[in-house]
Structure formats: C-alpha cells, structure tokens
Scaffold this motif. Structure first.
Motif, PDB file in Angstrom:
ATOM      1  N   GLY A 131       0.812  -1.208   0.000  1.00 34.22           N
ATOM      2  CA  GLY A 131       0.000   0.000   0.000  1.00 34.22           C
ATOM      3  C   GLY A 131       0.846   1.260   0.000  1.00 34.22           C
ATOM      4  O   GLY A 131       0.524   2.241  -0.678  1.00 34.22           O
ATOM      5  N   ARG A 135       1.187   4.297  -2.793  1.00 34.86           N
ATOM      6  CA  ARG A 135       1.076   5.720  -2.458  1.00 34.86           C
ATOM      7  C   ARG A 135       2.233   6.507  -3.080  1.00 34.86           C
ATOM      8  O   ARG A 135       2.050   7.653  -3.511  1.00 34.86           O
ATOM      9  CB  ARG A 135       1.083   5.915  -0.946  1.00 34.86           C
ATOM     10  N   PHE A 161      -8.615  -4.445   2.977  1.00 32.00           N
ATOM     11  CA  PHE A 161      -8.586  -3.357   3.946  1.00 32.00           C
ATOM     12  C   PHE A 161      -7.695  -2.213   3.467  1.00 32.00           C
ATOM     13  O   PHE A 161      -8.052  -1.034   3.576  1.00 32.00           O
ATOM     14  CB  PHE A 161      -8.112  -3.886   5.303  1.00 32.00           C
ATOM     15  N   THR A 162      -6.524  -2.553   2.924  1.00 29.81           N
ATOM     16  CA  THR A 162      -5.629  -1.529   2.384  1.00 29.81           C
ATOM     17  C   THR A 162      -6.274  -0.846   1.184  1.00 29.81           C
ATOM     18  O   THR A 162      -6.168   0.378   1.007  1.00 29.81           O
ATOM     19  CB  THR A 162      -4.284  -2.152   1.973  1.00 29.81           C
ATOM     20  N   LYS A 163      -6.961  -1.636   0.357  1.00 29.58           N
ATOM     21  CA  LYS A 163      -7.636  -1.080  -0.817  1.00 29.58           C
ATOM     22  C   LYS A 163      -8.679  -0.043  -0.406  1.00 29.58           C
ATOM     23  O   LYS A 163      -8.717   1.067  -0.956  1.00 29.58           O
ATOM     24  CB  LYS A 163      -8.301  -2.211  -1.607  1.00 29.58           C
ATOM     25  N   MET A 164      -9.518  -0.368   0.577  1.00 30.49           N
ATOM     26  CA  MET A 164     -10.543   0.580   1.017  1.00 30.49           C
ATOM     27  C   MET A 164      -9.918   1.844   1.594  1.00 30.49           C
ATOM     28  O   MET A 164     -10.393   2.962   1.359  1.00 30.49           O
ATOM     29  CB  MET A 164     -11.477  -0.082   2.032  1.00 30.49           C
ATOM     30  N   ASP A 165      -8.829   1.670   2.335  1.00 33.54           N
ATOM     31  CA  ASP A 165      -8.144   2.819   2.908  1.00 33.54           C
ATOM     32  C   ASP A 165      -7.617   3.745   1.813  1.00 33.54           C
ATOM     33  O   ASP A 165      -7.763   4.974   1.889  1.00 33.54           O
ATOM     34  CB  ASP A 165      -6.999   2.345   3.807  1.00 33.54           C
ATOM     35  N   LEU A 166      -7.026   3.171   0.769  1.00 34.03           N
ATOM     36  CA  LEU A 166      -6.458   3.985  -0.299  1.00 34.03           C
ATOM     37  C   LEU A 166      -7.544   4.605  -1.183  1.00 34.03           C
ATOM     38  O   LEU A 166      -7.343   5.699  -1.726  1.00 34.03           O
ATOM     39  CB  LEU A 166      -5.489   3.163  -1.146  1.00 34.03           C
ATOM     40  N   GLN A 167      -8.667   3.940  -1.327  1.00 33.74           N
ATOM     41  CA  GLN A 167      -9.781   4.549  -2.058  1.00 33.74           C
ATOM     42  C   GLN A 167     -10.227   5.835  -1.361  1.00 33.74           C
ATOM     43  O   GLN A 167     -10.392   6.884  -2.007  1.00 33.74           O
ATOM     44  CB  GLN A 167     -10.952   3.566  -2.148  1.00 33.74           C
ATOM     45  N   ASP A 168     -10.409   5.766  -0.045  1.00 33.95           N
ATOM     46  CA  ASP A 168     -10.807   6.952   0.715  1.00 33.95           C
ATOM     47  C   ASP A 168      -9.704   8.007   0.679  1.00 33.95           C
ATOM     48  O   ASP A 168      -9.978   9.208   0.586  1.00 33.95           O
ATOM     49  CB  ASP A 168     -11.130   6.566   2.165  1.00 33.95           C
ATOM     50  N   HIS A 169      -8.452   7.546   0.740  1.00 33.88           N
ATOM     51  CA  HIS A 169      -7.325   8.476   0.736  1.00 33.88           C
ATOM     52  C   HIS A 169      -7.213   9.183  -0.612  1.00 33.88           C
ATOM     53  O   HIS A 169      -6.877  10.380  -0.666  1.00 33.88           O
ATOM     54  CB  HIS A 169      -6.038   7.721   1.054  1.00 33.88           C
ATOM     55  N   HIS A 172      -9.487  12.053  -0.635  1.00 33.83           N
ATOM     56  CA  HIS A 172      -8.947  13.113   0.211  1.00 33.83           C
ATOM     57  C   HIS A 172      -7.896  13.923  -0.552  1.00 33.83           C
ATOM     58  O   HIS A 172      -7.896  15.165  -0.518  1.00 33.83           O
ATOM     59  CB  HIS A 172      -8.346  12.499   1.476  1.00 33.83           C
TER      60      HIS A 172
END
Length: 246
Positions: A131, A135, A161-169, A172
């Motif tokens: 992840g 980035r 879980f990492t995928k969902m985090d990076l989608q939201d990121h 942002h």
C-alpha cells in the motif's frame, strides 16, 4: 477536458479491441470504466494517455489533439513501478528534473505529506508495504500537477482493507486540486465509492453499453441501501450471460 471521439482500436494481430467509443469527461469529474476482462478498458485508458494510438477517431485534451504522452496527463498503473535503487523522495521527484531544485523539493515535500509518507521520504522501495509503494506511485503522478490523472486498476493487487483505505485516501488527495480522474477497475464498490459517473463497457470489441450517474453524497457508505442498489444496477448492466450473445 478529455474527449474520446469515435475511438476504435485494432492491433497488428488483427484483434479489434474497441469499436466507435465516444466519451467526454468534464474538468474535476471522476469517471470509472468498468467491464469484463477483454472489453478494452485498459486499451482505452492507454489511448487517453497517449501511450497507444487509436486506429480510428481522435483524443482531445482541453480541445487540443493528443498525439503522444502529454505533460497535463498523469498515469498510475497496477504496479508501482518504482526504481528500487532510489529513495521514496527520489522516485517522486524523478520527473521534475527540468524544474529548479528548490521547486522540486518543495513540490515533493507537499505531495509526500498529502499521501502520508513524509516520514518515509528516505526509505527505499523494498522497505515499504504494498500500500505504501502504491502511495509513492500516486505521489509521483501528482507531483507534476496533472490536470488529468488516469488510473489503471491501481489498487487491484492490495488486500481489501488496504484497498478501502487507499480509495478513501485518493478522494482526500483529489479534494486539494480536484484534477480530472479516469479510473479503470473491476471492483464495482471501488467505482461507486470514487466516481461521479460509471461507464460500462461490454462486448468484443468493446463498446459503451451504459453510463450510470452516481447521485450519492460523499463520503459513501458501502453498506447503505442506496449504494447497494447502484451496485445491483451495475451487476445487471455487466450481465455476463448477455456478453456471450454479443
């Protein structure tokens, strides 16, 4: 911002990947391309990036013809494609060699903070998680301040879980400068979390089958009934049984 005008693509092997695809993407819009494997999604993205030439049709960026890679267009691929002998900072600023060193450093510092990697600036790629490496790839594309950012399944190799985090990121980060985004994905939830509009490609060769305007406020909750209703609509549009008959 981006116009794909009656795009068709036939490879030297004789395979026809795309047939008469037209799509206009507005400034600051986020558009997702979805479809079964082999429908030409990634080929269309490479044409939009100037990395492939269409057999027929034209690509316009801000009303000007695109005839190859363009400084206003950034690309993020499935793999980070980092240079292993360079640090995170050096990988990110690699494409800024034409700028004064002070501006290179300033831009790099800003974008590393935005992607949450400021304290890893001096790390080597082998010291990063998957992840974190992705980035860095995102930062490398953003540091050039592109007006159009193209993403080819950038999170497909990551755990859920990492995928969902990076989608939201990603959303942002997008909110800072609001570049136009075009995303290729197989993940319908990813498309629904990110996109203002989802373009469904079907067939061999690929054609636009349906365009879905996602009228949901952000941030979008994957468990909401309206979100799931959109997902069901996309599943019906992608009906693989219909693909066989095309």
């Amino acid at each position: 911002m981006l116009l794909l005008d009656h795009i068709s693509k036939q490879f030297d092997s004789g395979t026809v990947a795309l047939a008469d695809v037209s799509l206009r993407v507005q400034p600051a819009e986020i558009v997702a391309l979805v479809g079964a494997s082999g429908c030409g999604k990634s080929t269309l993205l490479r044409i939009a990036a100037g990395l492939e030439a269409p057999t027929a049709g034209r690509v316009l960026i801000n009303e000007e013809p695109l005839n190859g890679p363009h400084p206003a267009v950034g690309v993020v691929f499935q793999e980070p494609r980092l240079m292993p002998w360079l640090t995170v900072r050096q990988n990110v600023r690699f494409g800024l060699a034409a700028l004064p060193r002070a501006e290179q450093e300033a831009r790099t510092d800003v974008v590393l903070e935005r992607v949450g990697l400021g304290r890893f600036a001096d790390a080597l790629p082998r010291q990063l998680s998957g992840g974190m490496a992705q980035r860095v790839a995102l930062a490398r594309a953003l540091v050039a301040q592109p007006a159009l950012l193209l993403l080819d399944e950038p999170f497909s190799a990551l755990d859920p879980f990492t995928k969902m985090d990076l989608q939201d990121h990603l959303l942002h980060i997008w909110a800072y400068d609001r570049p136009t985004l075009v995303l290729v994905t197989h993940d319908l939830e990813e498309a629904l979390v990110l996109a203002d509009r989802i373009v469904v490609l079907r067939g061999h060769p690929g054609r636009i089958h349906e365009t879905v305007l996602v009228d949901l406020p952000r941030p979008r909750r994957r468990t909401d009934a309206d979100f799931q209703a959109y997902k069901q609509r996309l599943l019906e549009a992608l009906d693989v049984r219909a693909e066989v008959a095309i």
